[in-house]
Scaffold this motif. Structure first.
Motif, PDB file in Angstrom:
ATOM      1  N   THR A 161      -4.600  -9.997  -1.349  1.00 38.29           N
ATOM      2  CA  THR A 161      -3.191 -10.091  -1.676  1.00 38.29           C
ATOM      3  C   THR A 161      -2.579  -8.770  -2.112  1.00 38.29           C
ATOM      4  O   THR A 161      -1.373  -8.662  -2.199  1.00 38.29           O
ATOM      5  CB  THR A 161      -2.979 -11.116  -2.805  1.00 38.29           C
ATOM      6  OG1 THR A 161      -3.771 -10.720  -3.934  1.00 38.29           O
ATOM      7  CG2 THR A 161      -3.384 -12.501  -2.360  1.00 38.29           C
ATOM      8  N   LEU A 162      -3.396  -7.765  -2.378  1.00 37.64           N
ATOM      9  CA  LEU A 162      -2.863  -6.486  -2.823  1.00 37.64           C
ATOM     10  C   LEU A 162      -2.564  -5.585  -1.638  1.00 37.64           C
ATOM     11  O   LEU A 162      -3.241  -5.638  -0.615  1.00 37.64           O
ATOM     12  CB  LEU A 162      -3.860  -5.779  -3.752  1.00 37.64           C
ATOM     13  CG  LEU A 162      -4.177  -6.505  -5.045  1.00 37.64           C
ATOM     14  CD1 LEU A 162      -5.181  -5.699  -5.866  1.00 37.64           C
ATOM     15  CD2 LEU A 162      -2.921  -6.752  -5.860  1.00 37.64           C
ATOM     16  N   ARG A 163      -1.561  -4.761  -1.779  1.00 38.83           N
ATOM     17  CA  ARG A 163      -1.178  -3.847  -0.705  1.00 38.83           C
ATOM     18  C   ARG A 163      -2.228  -2.757  -0.504  1.00 38.83           C
ATOM     19  O   ARG A 163      -2.461  -2.320   0.610  1.00 38.83           O
ATOM     20  CB  ARG A 163       0.168  -3.228  -1.035  1.00 38.83           C
ATOM     21  CG  ARG A 163       0.745  -2.457   0.098  1.00 38.83           C
ATOM     22  CD  ARG A 163       2.161  -2.084  -0.173  1.00 38.83           C
ATOM     23  NE  ARG A 163       2.772  -1.759   1.099  1.00 38.83           N
ATOM     24  CZ  ARG A 163       4.050  -1.727   1.310  1.00 38.83           C
ATOM     25  NH1 ARG A 163       4.872  -2.011   0.344  1.00 38.83           N
ATOM     26  NH2 ARG A 163       4.517  -1.419   2.481  1.00 38.83           N
ATOM     27  N   LEU A 164      -2.863  -2.306  -1.594  1.00 39.26           N
ATOM     28  CA  LEU A 164      -3.888  -1.274  -1.473  1.00 39.26           C
ATOM     29  C   LEU A 164      -5.190  -1.882  -1.007  1.00 39.26           C
ATOM     30  O   LEU A 164      -5.581  -2.937  -1.471  1.00 39.26           O
ATOM     31  CB  LEU A 164      -4.135  -0.580  -2.820  1.00 39.26           C
ATOM     32  CG  LEU A 164      -3.044   0.322  -3.353  1.00 39.26           C
ATOM     33  CD1 LEU A 164      -3.517   0.986  -4.635  1.00 39.26           C
ATOM     34  CD2 LEU A 164      -2.639   1.373  -2.343  1.00 39.26           C
ATOM     35  N   TYR A 206      -1.503  -3.802 -12.541  1.00 35.47           N
ATOM     36  CA  TYR A 206      -1.958  -3.668 -11.154  1.00 35.47           C
ATOM     37  C   TYR A 206      -3.436  -3.309 -11.121  1.00 35.47           C
ATOM     38  O   TYR A 206      -4.195  -3.852 -10.317  1.00 35.47           O
ATOM     39  CB  TYR A 206      -1.135  -2.616 -10.404  1.00 35.47           C
ATOM     40  CG  TYR A 206      -1.363  -2.694  -8.912  1.00 35.47           C
ATOM     41  CD1 TYR A 206      -0.493  -3.399  -8.097  1.00 35.47           C
ATOM     42  CD2 TYR A 206      -2.475  -2.091  -8.322  1.00 35.47           C
ATOM     43  CE1 TYR A 206      -0.710  -3.496  -6.731  1.00 35.47           C
ATOM     44  CE2 TYR A 206      -2.700  -2.193  -6.950  1.00 35.47           C
ATOM     45  CZ  TYR A 206      -1.816  -2.890  -6.179  1.00 35.47           C
ATOM     46  OH  TYR A 206      -2.046  -2.990  -4.837  1.00 35.47           O
ATOM     47  N   TYR A 239      -6.327  -5.312  -9.291  1.00 33.15           N
ATOM     48  CA  TYR A 239      -7.224  -4.644  -8.346  1.00 33.15           C
ATOM     49  C   TYR A 239      -8.673  -4.963  -8.678  1.00 33.15           C
ATOM     50  O   TYR A 239      -9.471  -5.283  -7.795  1.00 33.15           O
ATOM     51  CB  TYR A 239      -6.978  -3.135  -8.390  1.00 33.15           C
ATOM     52  CG  TYR A 239      -7.784  -2.353  -7.373  1.00 33.15           C
ATOM     53  CD1 TYR A 239      -7.232  -2.020  -6.142  1.00 33.15           C
ATOM     54  CD2 TYR A 239      -9.089  -1.951  -7.646  1.00 33.15           C
ATOM     55  CE1 TYR A 239      -7.965  -1.305  -5.205  1.00 33.15           C
ATOM     56  CE2 TYR A 239      -9.827  -1.240  -6.716  1.00 33.15           C
ATOM     57  CZ  TYR A 239      -9.269  -0.925  -5.500  1.00 33.15           C
ATOM     58  OH  TYR A 239      -9.998  -0.224  -4.580  1.00 33.15           O
ATOM     59  N   MET A 246      -1.022   4.403  -4.296  1.00 33.89           N
ATOM     60  CA  MET A 246       0.212   3.625  -4.303  1.00 33.89           C
ATOM     61  C   MET A 246       1.365   4.479  -3.766  1.00 33.89           C
ATOM     62  O   MET A 246       2.189   4.000  -2.973  1.00 33.89           O
ATOM     63  CB  MET A 246       0.522   3.143  -5.718  1.00 33.89           C
ATOM     64  CG  MET A 246      -0.528   2.211  -6.276  1.00 33.89           C
ATOM     65  SD  MET A 246      -0.299   1.991  -8.038  1.00 33.89           S
ATOM     66  CE  MET A 246       0.138   0.268  -8.048  1.00 33.89           C
ATOM     67  N   ALA A 281       1.000   4.791  -0.012  1.00 35.04           N
ATOM     68  CA  ALA A 281       1.416   3.555   0.652  1.00 35.04           C
ATOM     69  C   ALA A 281       2.940   3.442   0.665  1.00 35.04           C
ATOM     70  O   ALA A 281       3.534   3.028   1.666  1.00 35.04           O
ATOM     71  CB  ALA A 281       0.793   2.345  -0.041  1.00 35.04           C
ATOM     72  N   GLY A 297       5.348   3.554   4.105  1.00 43.30           N
ATOM     73  CA  GLY A 297       6.197   2.418   4.440  1.00 43.30           C
ATOM     74  C   GLY A 297       7.686   2.711   4.359  1.00 43.30           C
ATOM     75  O   GLY A 297       8.500   1.808   4.544  1.00 43.30           O
TER      76      GLY A 297
END
Length: 76
Positions: free
Chosen positions: A5-8, A34, A38, A55, A58, A62
């Motif tokens: 579920t985390l972007r990283l 966060y 993680y 972060m 990323a 984006g």
């Protein structure tokens, strides 16, 4: 297998370049939360200072406006 579920992603590069910045206590708390998420997600503790560069990367990756500006600058 659980859905991430985390972007990283899990893999975090470790070639640091020192950058000093000052953030407010609210952002510091968000970064700590966060880092906690993680650790729950990947079973590996990372400090906010270790995660923040990834972060930022990323975020930049984006940002369509930044991508366009980067392309425009490299074309010159």
């Amino acid at each position: 297998m659980t859905k991430k579920t985390l972007r990283l992603g899990r893999e975090v590069a470790r070639k640091p370049v020192r950058l000093t910045l000052t953030i407010g206590p609210d952002l510091a708390e968000e970064l700590k939360l966060y880092a906690d998420a993680y650790e729950r997600e990947y079973g590996e503790a990372q400090t906010p200072a270790q995660l923040a560069p990834h972060m930022i990367r990323a975020f930049l990756a984006g940002d369509p406006g930044f991508k366009a500006a980067k392309r425009s600058q490299s074309a010159n």
